[in-house]
Motif scaffolding. Sequence first.
Motif, PDB file in Angstrom:
ATOM      1  N   THR A   7       0.563  -0.767  -0.293  1.00  9.86           N
ATOM      2  CA  THR A   7      -0.205  -0.235  -0.509  1.00  9.86           C
ATOM      3  C   THR A   7       0.840   1.255  -0.111  1.00  9.86           C
ATOM      4  O   THR A   7       2.213   1.923   0.071  1.00  9.86           O
ATOM      5  N   LEU A  33      -7.366   1.920  -2.318  1.00  2.76           N
ATOM      6  CA  LEU A  33      -7.437   1.481  -1.755  1.00  2.76           C
ATOM      7  C   LEU A  33      -8.759   1.666  -1.036  1.00  2.76           C
ATOM      8  O   LEU A  33      -9.769   1.266  -0.026  1.00  2.76           O
ATOM      9  N   SER A  34      -7.787   3.412  -0.433  1.00  2.00           N
ATOM     10  CA  SER A  34      -9.350   4.347   0.411  1.00  2.00           C
ATOM     11  C   SER A  34      -8.922   5.881  -0.186  1.00  2.00           C
ATOM     12  O   SER A  34      -7.452   5.979  -0.453  1.00  2.00           O
ATOM     13  N   TRP A  42     -19.155   2.675   0.550  1.00  2.00           N
ATOM     14  CA  TRP A  42     -17.703   1.814   0.400  1.00  2.00           C
ATOM     15  C   TRP A  42     -17.953   2.006   2.440  1.00  2.00           C
ATOM     16  O   TRP A  42     -18.013   3.354   2.973  1.00  2.00           O
ATOM     17  N   THR A  45     -13.123   2.375   7.641  1.00  2.00           N
ATOM     18  CA  THR A  45     -12.224   2.355   8.502  1.00  2.00           C
ATOM     19  C   THR A  45     -11.817   3.730   8.844  1.00  2.00           C
ATOM     20  O   THR A  45     -10.447   4.242   8.182  1.00  2.00           O
ATOM     21  N   TYR A  48     -11.218   6.890   6.329  1.00  2.00           N
ATOM     22  CA  TYR A  48     -11.434   6.534   5.337  1.00  2.00           C
ATOM     23  C   TYR A  48     -12.292   5.464   4.965  1.00  2.00           C
ATOM     24  O   TYR A  48     -13.184   4.758   5.463  1.00  2.00           O
ATOM     25  N   VAL A  50     -13.388   2.271   1.631  1.00  2.00           N
ATOM     26  CA  VAL A  50     -11.730   1.822   1.308  1.00  2.00           C
ATOM     27  C   VAL A  50     -13.555   0.769   0.335  1.00  2.00           C
ATOM     28  O   VAL A  50     -14.218   0.531   0.326  1.00  2.00           O
ATOM     29  N   MET A  86      -8.349  -2.044   6.934  1.00  2.00           N
ATOM     30  CA  MET A  86      -8.987  -1.285   5.572  1.00  2.00           C
ATOM     31  C   MET A  86      -8.571  -2.753   4.121  1.00  2.00           C
ATOM     32  O   MET A  86     -10.553  -3.653   3.976  1.00  2.00           O
ATOM     33  N   GLU A  87      -8.104  -3.386   4.381  1.00  2.00           N
ATOM     34  CA  GLU A  87      -7.905  -4.470   3.411  1.00  2.00           C
ATOM     35  C   GLU A  87      -8.901  -6.271   3.653  1.00  2.00           C
ATOM     36  O   GLU A  87      -9.391  -6.941   2.845  1.00  2.00           O
ATOM     37  N   HIS A  89     -11.878  -5.599   4.504  1.00  2.00           N
ATOM     38  CA  HIS A  89     -13.169  -5.772   5.305  1.00  2.00           C
ATOM     39  C   HIS A  89     -13.380  -6.702   2.989  1.00  2.00           C
ATOM     40  O   HIS A  89     -14.741  -6.577   2.579  1.00  2.00           O
TER      41      HIS A  89
END
Length: 159
Positions: A7, A33-34, A42, A45, A48, A50, A86-87, A89
């Motif tokens: 990232t 990503l965000s 969306w 997190t 942000y 995502v 974040m990932e 999700h």
Amino acid sequence: RCRGFFTDEVLGPDGRRVGFDVVAVPGGARGRLSRKQGPGAWPKTGPYSVDVASFEGVALPTLLDDSGQAGLDGVDLFICDEIGRMELHSAQFTAAIDRLLQAGVPLFGSIAAPRYGHRVPFCDRIQAAPGVSVTNLTKRNRDPVREDLQQQLCDRFGS
């Protein structure tokens, strides 16, 4: 040969962070990503929003083959920076990480640390998996840890 993703911080014109992109290894394909103040649909997190579809479009092909299995052919090391809030999700992403761990392939990455007493159960499960070694990074130790990890990778995979 390495495959995976990392990232990358995205800065606005004023130099402040506005989000993160996901970048494929190798090749450098990039996706969102965000972003701060992203679409309300969306998942969020912190501040942000995502973009799960964009993340999956870049990250998953680096981890899985066309049949959705761990893409092991010719790969010496998978890179996942990061396995974080974040990932996570993405249910497809967590399934891909599970497949890689079950296959016992070398995986180098970062995982979310507990924040303010809030643990991330998926990351706790990774930490508890056989063969997993976790190093906690701080501003004080990050340079020596980087040098040590770099040496370990060179010793295992060559320079």
